[in-house]
Design a protein around this motif. Structure first.
Motif, PDB file in Angstrom:
ATOM      1  N   VAL A 226       0.862  -1.179   0.000  1.00 32.57           N
ATOM      2  CA  VAL A 226       0.000   0.000   0.000  1.00 32.57           C
ATOM      3  C   VAL A 226       0.900   1.230   0.000  1.00 32.57           C
ATOM      4  O   VAL A 226       1.847   1.310   0.790  1.00 32.57           O
ATOM      5  N   ILE A 227       0.614   2.174  -0.893  1.00 29.44           N
ATOM      6  CA  ILE A 227       1.346   3.443  -0.918  1.00 29.44           C
ATOM      7  C   ILE A 227       0.392   4.507  -0.383  1.00 29.44           C
ATOM      8  O   ILE A 227      -0.570   4.889  -1.044  1.00 29.44           O
ATOM      9  N   GLU A 228       0.657   4.972   0.821  1.00 27.82           N
ATOM     10  CA  GLU A 228      -0.288   5.806   1.562  1.00 27.82           C
ATOM     11  C   GLU A 228       0.229   7.247   1.670  1.00 27.82           C
ATOM     12  O   GLU A 228       1.329   7.489   2.163  1.00 27.82           O
ATOM     13  N   SER A 229      -0.593   8.190   1.202  1.00 31.15           N
ATOM     14  CA  SER A 229      -0.230   9.608   1.332  1.00 31.15           C
ATOM     15  C   SER A 229      -1.384  10.455   1.842  1.00 31.15           C
ATOM     16  O   SER A 229      -1.218  11.659   2.017  1.00 31.15           O
ATOM     17  N   VAL A 230      -2.536   9.842   2.081  1.00 30.31           N
ATOM     18  CA  VAL A 230      -3.709  10.602   2.513  1.00 30.31           C
ATOM     19  C   VAL A 230      -3.632  10.920   4.001  1.00 30.31           C
ATOM     20  O   VAL A 230      -3.973  12.011   4.450  1.00 30.31           O
ATOM     21  N   GLY A 231      -3.175   9.940   4.790  1.00 26.28           N
ATOM     22  CA  GLY A 231      -3.026  10.180   6.218  1.00 26.28           C
ATOM     23  C   GLY A 231      -4.163   9.621   7.037  1.00 26.28           C
ATOM     24  O   GLY A 231      -4.668   8.522   6.772  1.00 26.28           O
ATOM     25  N   ALA A 232      -4.596  10.372   8.049  1.00 26.86           N
ATOM     26  CA  ALA A 232      -5.524   9.872   9.063  1.00 26.86           C
ATOM     27  C   ALA A 232      -6.815   9.317   8.478  1.00 26.86           C
ATOM     28  O   ALA A 232      -7.387   8.346   8.998  1.00 26.86           O
ATOM     29  N   MET A 233      -7.305   9.888   7.403  1.00 26.53           N
ATOM     30  CA  MET A 233      -8.594   9.486   6.856  1.00 26.53           C
ATOM     31  C   MET A 233      -8.589   8.063   6.306  1.00 26.53           C
ATOM     32  O   MET A 233      -9.604   7.350   6.358  1.00 26.53           O
ATOM     33  N   THR A 234      -7.455   7.620   5.772  1.00 26.83           N
ATOM     34  CA  THR A 234      -7.432   6.318   5.103  1.00 26.83           C
ATOM     35  C   THR A 234      -6.426   5.325   5.681  1.00 26.83           C
ATOM     36  O   THR A 234      -6.436   4.156   5.291  1.00 26.83           O
ATOM     37  N   PHE A 235      -5.560   5.760   6.582  1.00 28.44           N
ATOM     38  CA  PHE A 235      -4.450   4.918   7.014  1.00 28.44           C
ATOM     39  C   PHE A 235      -4.916   3.548   7.528  1.00 28.44           C
ATOM     40  O   PHE A 235      -4.441   2.503   7.078  1.00 28.44           O
ATOM     41  N   SER A 236      -5.836   3.528   8.474  1.00 31.25           N
ATOM     42  CA  SER A 236      -6.266   2.253   9.074  1.00 31.25           C
ATOM     43  C   SER A 236      -7.008   1.386   8.076  1.00 31.25           C
ATOM     44  O   SER A 236      -6.831   0.159   8.044  1.00 31.25           O
ATOM     45  N   GLY A 252       2.958  10.852   2.866  1.00 27.02           N
ATOM     46  CA  GLY A 252       2.187  12.080   3.020  1.00 27.02           C
ATOM     47  C   GLY A 252       1.129  11.933   4.085  1.00 27.02           C
ATOM     48  O   GLY A 252       0.851  10.825   4.563  1.00 27.02           O
ATOM     49  N   ALA A 253       0.518  13.058   4.453  1.00 28.38           N
ATOM     50  CA  ALA A 253      -0.516  13.047   5.494  1.00 28.38           C
ATOM     51  C   ALA A 253      -1.451  14.230   5.284  1.00 28.38           C
ATOM     52  O   ALA A 253      -1.632  15.062   6.163  1.00 28.38           O
ATOM     53  N   SER A 254      -2.067  14.288   4.114  1.00 25.62           N
ATOM     54  CA  SER A 254      -2.862  15.462   3.760  1.00 25.62           C
ATOM     55  C   SER A 254      -4.113  15.610   4.610  1.00 25.62           C
ATOM     56  O   SER A 254      -4.667  16.712   4.712  1.00 25.62           O
ATOM     57  N   THR A 255      -4.589  14.524   5.259  1.00 26.30           N
ATOM     58  CA  THR A 255      -5.784  14.628   6.099  1.00 26.30           C
ATOM     59  C   THR A 255      -5.473  14.490   7.588  1.00 26.30           C
ATOM     60  O   THR A 255      -6.368  14.257   8.391  1.00 26.30           O
ATOM     61  N   GLY A 256      -4.211  14.643   7.952  1.00 27.48           N
ATOM     62  CA  GLY A 256      -3.853  14.597   9.361  1.00 27.48           C
ATOM     63  C   GLY A 256      -2.648  13.735   9.627  1.00 27.48           C
ATOM     64  O   GLY A 256      -2.472  12.680   9.006  1.00 27.48           O
ATOM     65  N   ASP A 257      -1.812  14.195  10.566  1.00 24.27           N
ATOM     66  CA  ASP A 257      -0.544  13.528  10.856  1.00 24.27           C
ATOM     67  C   ASP A 257      -0.665  12.375  11.841  1.00 24.27           C
ATOM     68  O   ASP A 257       0.200  11.488  11.871  1.00 24.27           O
ATOM     69  N   THR A 258      -1.693  12.364  12.678  1.00 21.67           N
ATOM     70  CA  THR A 258      -1.790  11.387  13.764  1.00 21.67           C
ATOM     71  C   THR A 258      -2.785  10.297  13.410  1.00 21.67           C
ATOM     72  O   THR A 258      -3.939  10.581  13.060  1.00 21.67           O
ATOM     73  N   VAL A 259      -2.346   9.043  13.511  1.00 21.97           N
ATOM     74  CA  VAL A 259      -3.217   7.905  13.205  1.00 21.97           C
ATOM     75  C   VAL A 259      -3.285   6.970  14.414  1.00 21.97           C
ATOM     76  O   VAL A 259      -2.383   6.935  15.251  1.00 21.97           O
TER      77      VAL A 259
END
Length: 331
Positions: A226-236, A252-259
């Motif tokens: 998985v190549i993840e750059s959206v951040g909090a919204m999609t990480f989990s 990347g973390a365009s929707t938030g840095d903390t997951v």
């Protein structure tokens, strides 16, 4: 020269279009007369990171043009060379992480949203002939980021199943094309039906509605990478789609840095979690050779003159774009 620069006020209020002195190249440096430049999401953050009391700063990390002056000691670049700007400052060879002192063009050093820029000799890289000026000017940063995340970090190869959440932005378009070029199977997510259709047109194998049930949409298929750059919204949600022993690369973390994710589930799944950012000069040259071999091009969504910078930044911030936004520069 005309330039888009930030000064005196925090945030977008400090962004201006106006006159600045034409820079002169020093030892080991070259000056480029720019023909085009490309916007990145990084450019939205710089007006908040650059301090109002600091000297005016030209924004921009991507650009292409013609060398019009060289400083003393320059050996590999000459006046008249068509080049793209390498935005990686101080990261020469591929390594596990950037060295101390690594910076990206556009902060703290002046960037590409101007008629001229001075960069170190190694940061003026021959322009691929198959790219138009507009394409070349909007290429390097996102493509470097995608290349390192996919291949250096993610180890993607023929037969790999790759999931790219939000895979329709600047880097996402390259991720799709690069992964398909090596024979991977590519899954992307997007909230926009129009963008999902476009992703399929440029090579994605499957396009999923971001707001749908991903387990159902994937019909039990699990991903190798998985190549993840959206951040909090999609990480989990993205992590849940990995096969046991699979790898998630985050850049990347365009929707938030903390997951927040289930650590026990993570270690029982034997997952690999890797960070990635930009790429070295060595990887840039690898990426350009790879791109030319496979004739990979950026997808230019919109193009603006430098003087219309407000509209360009508004469009970038709206997240309606698919691919890249370019500036045309008339020096």
């Amino acid at each position: 020269m005309k330039a888009v620069f930030h000064e005196k006020e925090k945030g977008m209020a400090g962004l201006k279009y106006g006159d600045m002195d034409i820079p002169e190249p020093g030892q080991g440096e070259v000056r480029i007369k720019l023909k085009s430049a490309g916007l990145n999401h990084r450019d939205l953050m710089i007006p908040n990171r650059h301090q109002p009391e600091d000297p005016a700063l030209v924004l921009g990390s991507d650009g292409a043009g013609v060398v019009d002056a060289v400083g003393s000691g320059v050996e590999k670049v000459k006046t008249g060379d068509a080049v793209i700007v390498n935005p990686a400052l101080g990261w020469h060879e591929n390594s596990d992480a950037p060295p101390e002192g690594f910076e990206i063009l556009g902060l703290p050093d002046h960037g590409t949203f101007a008629e001229y820029i001075v960069v170190p000799e190694e940061n003026a890289v021959p322009k691929p002939e198959y790219l138009t000026w507009e394409e070349a000017g909007a290429y390097a940063l996102s493509a470097m980021t995608a290349y390192r995340a996919l291949f250096t970090r993610g180890g993607v190869k023929e037969g790999t199943r790759v999931l790219i959440p939000g895979g329709t932005g600047g880097a996402g378009i390259y991720l799709i094309q690069f992964a398909k070029a090596v024979g991977a199977t590519v899954y992307i997510t997007s909230r926009s039906e129009k963008k999902r259709r476009k992703a399929l047109d440029i090579g994605a194998d499957f396009a999923i509605d971001s707001e749908a049930d991903w387990d159902e949409a994937l019909d039990g298929k699990k991903m190798d990478v998985v190549i993840e750059s959206v951040g909090a919204m999609t990480f989990s949600k993205a992590l849940d789609q990995l096969r046991k022993g699979g790898t998630l690369v985050a850049f990347g973390a365009s929707t938030g840095d903390t997951v927040d994710f289930n650590l026990r589930k993570f270690f029982y799944g034997q997952f690999n979690l890797l960070g990635s950012t930009m790429a070295s000069t060595e990887e840039l040259h690898e990426m350009l050779d790879f791109s030319e071999k496979h004739q990979i091009r950026p997808l230019i969504d919109q193009s603006y003159p430098l003087s219309d910078y407000k509209a360009a930044f508004d469009y970038l911030e709206s997240a309606d774009m698919m691919g890249k936004i370019a500036f045309t520069v008339d020096a």
